[in-house]
Structure formats: structure tokens, C-alpha cells
Design an enzyme around this catalytic site. Structure first.
Site, PDB file in Angstrom:
ATOM      1  N   LYS A 186     -12.733  -2.253   6.229  1.00 41.49           N
ATOM      2  CA  LYS A 186     -11.889  -3.248   6.863  1.00 41.49           C
ATOM      3  C   LYS A 186     -12.502  -3.098   8.332  1.00 41.49           C
ATOM      4  O   LYS A 186     -12.757  -4.010   8.832  1.00 41.49           O
ATOM      5  CB  LYS A 186     -10.419  -2.806   6.585  1.00 41.49           C
ATOM      6  CG  LYS A 186     -10.125  -2.982   5.391  1.00 41.49           C
ATOM      7  CD  LYS A 186      -8.556  -3.136   4.887  1.00 41.49           C
ATOM      8  CE  LYS A 186      -8.423  -3.634   3.507  1.00 41.49           C
ATOM      9  NZ  LYS A 186      -7.963  -2.427   2.814  1.00 41.49           N
TER      10      LYS A 186
ATOM     11  N   TRP B  29       1.036  -1.170   0.023  1.00 42.17           N
ATOM     12  CA  TRP B  29      -0.077  -0.064  -0.047  1.00 42.17           C
ATOM     13  C   TRP B  29       0.835   1.227  -0.007  1.00 42.17           C
ATOM     14  O   TRP B  29       0.496   2.106  -0.607  1.00 42.17           O
ATOM     15  CB  TRP B  29      -0.862  -0.007   1.093  1.00 42.17           C
ATOM     16  CG  TRP B  29      -2.052  -1.153   1.096  1.00 42.17           C
ATOM     17  CD1 TRP B  29      -2.093  -2.210   1.864  1.00 42.17           C
ATOM     18  CD2 TRP B  29      -2.975  -1.435  -0.081  1.00 42.17           C
ATOM     19  NE1 TRP B  29      -2.889  -3.015   1.519  1.00 42.17           N
ATOM     20  CE2 TRP B  29      -3.563  -2.602   0.309  1.00 42.17           C
ATOM     21  CE3 TRP B  29      -3.310  -0.873  -1.265  1.00 42.17           C
ATOM     22  CZ2 TRP B  29      -4.564  -3.097  -0.502  1.00 42.17           C
ATOM     23  CZ3 TRP B  29      -4.287  -1.276  -1.833  1.00 42.17           C
ATOM     24  CH2 TRP B  29      -4.891  -2.365  -1.557  1.00 42.17           C
TER      25      TRP B  29
ATOM     26  N   ASP C 200      -1.967   6.377   6.509  1.00 45.64           N
ATOM     27  CA  ASP C 200      -2.874   5.369   6.239  1.00 45.64           C
ATOM     28  C   ASP C 200      -3.454   4.384   7.162  1.00 45.64           C
ATOM     29  O   ASP C 200      -2.469   3.687   7.293  1.00 45.64           O
ATOM     30  CB  ASP C 200      -2.432   4.614   4.785  1.00 45.64           C
ATOM     31  CG  ASP C 200      -3.119   3.696   4.024  1.00 45.64           C
ATOM     32  OD1 ASP C 200      -4.384   3.583   4.611  1.00 45.64           O
ATOM     33  OD2 ASP C 200      -2.987   3.131   3.054  1.00 45.64           O
TER      34      ASP C 200
HETATM   35  C1  LIG Z   1      -7.066  -2.147   1.610  1.00 45.71           C
HETATM   36  C2  LIG Z   1      -6.115  -1.182   1.994  1.00 45.71           C
HETATM   37  C3  LIG Z   1      -6.132   0.019   0.878  1.00 45.71           C
HETATM   38  C4  LIG Z   1      -7.014   0.136  -0.474  1.00 45.71           C
HETATM   39  O1  LIG Z   1      -8.209   0.485  -0.122  1.00 45.71           O
HETATM   40  P1  LIG Z   1      -9.108   0.675  -1.186  1.00 45.71           P
HETATM   41  O2  LIG Z   1     -10.472   1.399  -0.398  1.00 45.71           O
HETATM   42  O3  LIG Z   1      -9.531  -0.618  -1.592  1.00 45.71           O
HETATM   43  O4  LIG Z   1      -8.614   1.528  -2.315  1.00 45.71           O
HETATM   44  C5  LIG Z   1      -5.065   1.008   1.089  1.00 45.71           C
HETATM   45  N1  LIG Z   1      -4.354   1.062   2.273  1.00 45.71           N
HETATM   46  C6  LIG Z   1      -4.379  -0.016   3.182  1.00 45.71           C
HETATM   47  C7  LIG Z   1      -3.409  -0.096   4.316  1.00 45.71           C
HETATM   48  C8  LIG Z   1      -5.321  -1.010   3.011  1.00 45.71           C
HETATM   49  O5  LIG Z   1      -5.281  -2.142   3.784  1.00 45.71           O
END
Ligand SMILES: *Cc1c(COP(=O)(O)O)cnc(C)c1O
Length: 356
Positions: A191, A100, A167
Site C-alpha cells: 500500500k 481488518w 497492523d
Molecule cells: C490491505 C490490508 C490488509 C491485508 O493485506 P494483504 O497483504 O492483502 O493480506 C491487512 N490490514 C490492513 C490494515 C490492510 O489495509
């Protein structure tokens, strides 16, 4: 029967909030319509929207100096929006701790910015969090707090003079966070805090000046969304409704301290199960950097498929590791209970007895 769901995302939700959504699906609070069927400009929707934003701030203990943004395009669109909005003319620094951050770095490079990798654990397949020293003068310092695939997590965020960007997609709302040097904190909510379609960001208000001073298309400009309270265009109304229910649920659990306590118990139970298996299960991440959210581990490759299959037969899904790492991954987000993690541990012990 509901399965025990270890999926990495979208992922398990508290049953309570699914049931409430079901109850209200066709008739929202006796009004004779669904929350999905009304304009985002109505009082009824606005109430949900603003409450969700308030509760999100309340959970992290944030005050007037942060703005909550509801954005679309997933966390992935932020990989581009962050440099578009928050880069100045200097260096954008990233700690590279997994897929990521690699993707985030790539977007900043596509935009032609001066990108510096301040630290990386790529050499060892991202199995630890490297020490990182960001320079004080960087436009911003960027980290990913929890690396969903590799199962690593920062225990403390790096101290930096440069504005810190985090993030937090896969450990969103899982624990209290020290915001003292955080300028932008964001995540896709699917998530750990809701369903797909909504990205939630906390932006420190002084950062909005950077956006205002740049020529950025309106939809990609943080200032647009801040000025319009994230109602510039049609937001993902149902995802916001679900997020609001999730915020209520988190508050009802006792807030993020309580949630964190529970997450610690769950993770230590599962890591103990790995550590006391005499090498039958092998954790991917260095112990000091282990994630409380995603537990990635390996077993003898010949047993992988069997493990996943037998787990499914025992009512547990989502345990296959990410395709780039292989092995097994159990994502034990907020909505998974201690009991459910215990069921997995018992299964793992039985599985080991059978096949070791
Ligand atoms: C899943 C994830 C993403 C991407 O998320 P999307 O909503 O699918 O764009 C980015 N960063 C992390 C840490 C993730 O776990």
C-alpha cells in the site's frame, strides 16, 4: 501518460523507482543478469536484503532491540501467526475498528484462544476510533493503526502495559511512530511502501522467546525467520529489491518527518474540499479520527458512477469506494504528490458546480 492513481492497494509507486527498476531489469548494476534471476544466497542479493532491513529500521529510528522480519502470505497471514506466536495462556485483546481487525479476531478465535474485544466501533459502521482501555495483564493488545476502508486512523496509540501489536499496513512508513510500548508492528508493503508479496514486521526481541517456547511449524514461527535473518527459505526477492528502492526514496525525501508533513498537507487540502462543499461531499469518518491515507466520502448515490467515470476521463483512477462501504475513496499514500491531490480537488469543485 501515467494516470493519477488513488488505488487503495496495490497502489501508486514513485515514478523514480519504477524507472530505476526498469533500467536495471535485465542487467542489474552491469552484472549481466537480473536481480530476479539469482539465488537469494548470493552476496549480490544479500546486500539488497540486508540494506533494506537496515534502512527500514533507520527510518523508524529503531535500534538493536527490534528485529526486522520479511514474511510472506500478506498481512492476512499475520492474523494467524500473531496469536500462534505471541499468545500465552491468557486473554488476547483486540480493538475492533474495521474489516481488518474483524479478520484478525476471527483467526485468533479459530485457533481457540481466549479473545476479548476491548472496544469496537462496529455499531456505527466503523466511522470512528473508539477509546480503548486494554487490561495490563493481557497477552497482547491489538490495534489496526489505519482503517483502509473507512478512512479512520489512530492519532495516538493507546497506552498499555500489555505488549502492543499494530497492523500498520495502510499507513506504513507514513509518519514517525512512538515505539515505547510496541512489541510487534507490521504491514503488507504494497500500500504505502512497495509492491505485493512482501510483509515487513518489526518485532521486539523479547517477544521472540514466546515463539521459541511454542510448538509452531517452522515457516510460521517468528523465531525461525529471526534466526535466519529472513532467509530461511526463498524470500520474494523482487519485492524486497523494490522495497529497498522505496526505502532509499523515503530517505531521500528527508525521512518520515518530512513524509508526514507532506501527508498532512495533502490530507487537509482534500478534507477542506469535502468540508467546504456544503454537504455535496460527506466524509465518512469523524473529523477527529480522519485518516491521512484513505479519504472515504459519499456523494448522492446517483452521481457515484458518473464521478468515477468523469474522474477517469480526467486521468484519475482508483476512486471507487470499497464494495462494503460504497461511495468514493481517495487513497493518498506517500507516493502521491501534493500537486496530484490538488488536481483531484479541482476536479471535485468542477464536478460539484456541474451537478449540485
Ligand atoms: C490491505 C490490508 C490488509 C491485508 O493485506 P494483504 O497483504 O492483502 O493480506 C491487512 N490490514 C490492513 C490494515 C490492510 O489495509
Amino acid at each position: 501518460m501515467r494516470k493519477i492513481n488513488f488505488s487503495a492497494g496495490p497502489s501508486t509507486l514513485p515514478l523514480e523507482i519504477l524507472e530505476q527498476a526498469q533500467k536495471e531489469l535485465c542487467d542489474y548494476q552491469g552484472k549481466g543478469y537480473s536481480i530476479m534471476e539469482i539465488s537469494h544466497r548470493t552476496k549480490v542479493f544479500e546486500e539488497v536484503h540486508f540494506q533494506a532491513q537496515e534502512k527500514a529500521k533507520e527510518l523508524y529510528g529503531l535500534g538493536q532491540d527490534y528485529e526486522v522480519l520479511f514474511l510472506q502470505g500478506g498481512a492476512s497471514l499475520q492474523f494467524a501467526m500473531i496469536p500462534m506466536n505471541l499468545a500465552l495462556n491468557g486473554v488476547c485483546e483486540y480493538a475492533n475498528t474495521g474489516i481488518w481487525t474483524k479478520k484478525a479476531i476471527k483467526e485468533a478465535q479459530i485457533l481457540g484462544l481466549n479473545v476479548k474485544i476491548a472496544a469496537s466501533s462496529q455499531e456505527s459502521n466503523f466511522n470512528f476510533i473508539p477509546d480503548v482501555k486494554f487490561s495490563d495483564e493481557a497477552d497482547y493488545a491489538y490495534i489496526c493503526s489505519n482503517n483502509t476502508i473507512y478512512g479512520t486512523q489512530y492519532k495516538h496509540y493507546p497506552k498499555t502495559k500489555a505488549p502492543l501489536i499494530v497492523d500498520a499496513s495502510s499507513d506504513f512508513f507514513s509518519q514517525k511512530v512512538d515505539f515505547s510500548n510496541i512489541a510487534f508492528f507490521y504491514g503488507g508493503v504494497q500500500k504505502n511502501a512497495g509492491i505485493s508479496g512482501l510483509t515487513c514486521a518489526f518485532i521486539r526481541k523479547d517477544m521472540l522467546q514466546r515463539s521459541q517456547n511454542k510448538k509452531i511449524p517452522s515457516m510460521l514461527n517468528y523465531a525461525t525467520h529471526a534466526q535466519n535473518q529472513s532467509l530461511f527459505n526463498t524470500p520474494p526477492t523482487f519485492a524486497i529489491y523494490m522495497f529497498n528502492l522505496e526505502m532509499d526514496w523515503l530517505l531521500k525525501q528527508g525521512g518520515l518527518e518530512k513524509i508526514h508533513e507532506n501527508n498532512l498537507k495533502k490530507a487537509s487540502m482534500l478534507y477542506d474540499c469535502i468540508d467546504f462543499s456544503e454537504g455535496f461531499y460527506k466524509g465518512h469518518a469523524h473529523k477527529k479520527d480522519r485518516s491521512l491515507m484513505n479519504v472515504s466520502f459519499n456523494i448522492n448515490e446517483d452521481l457515484e458512477l458518473l464521478f468515477v467515470k468523469e474522474a477517469e476521463e480526467a486521468g484519475m483512477i482508483g476512486l471507487k469506494g470499497h464494495r462494503i462501504l460504497g461511495g468514493i475513496r481517495a487513497s493518498i499514500y506517500n507516493a502521491l504528490s501534493l500537486e496530484q491531490v490538488k488536481t483531484l480537488c479541482e476536479f471535485m469543485k468542477e464536478f460539484q458546480k456541474k451537478y449540485a
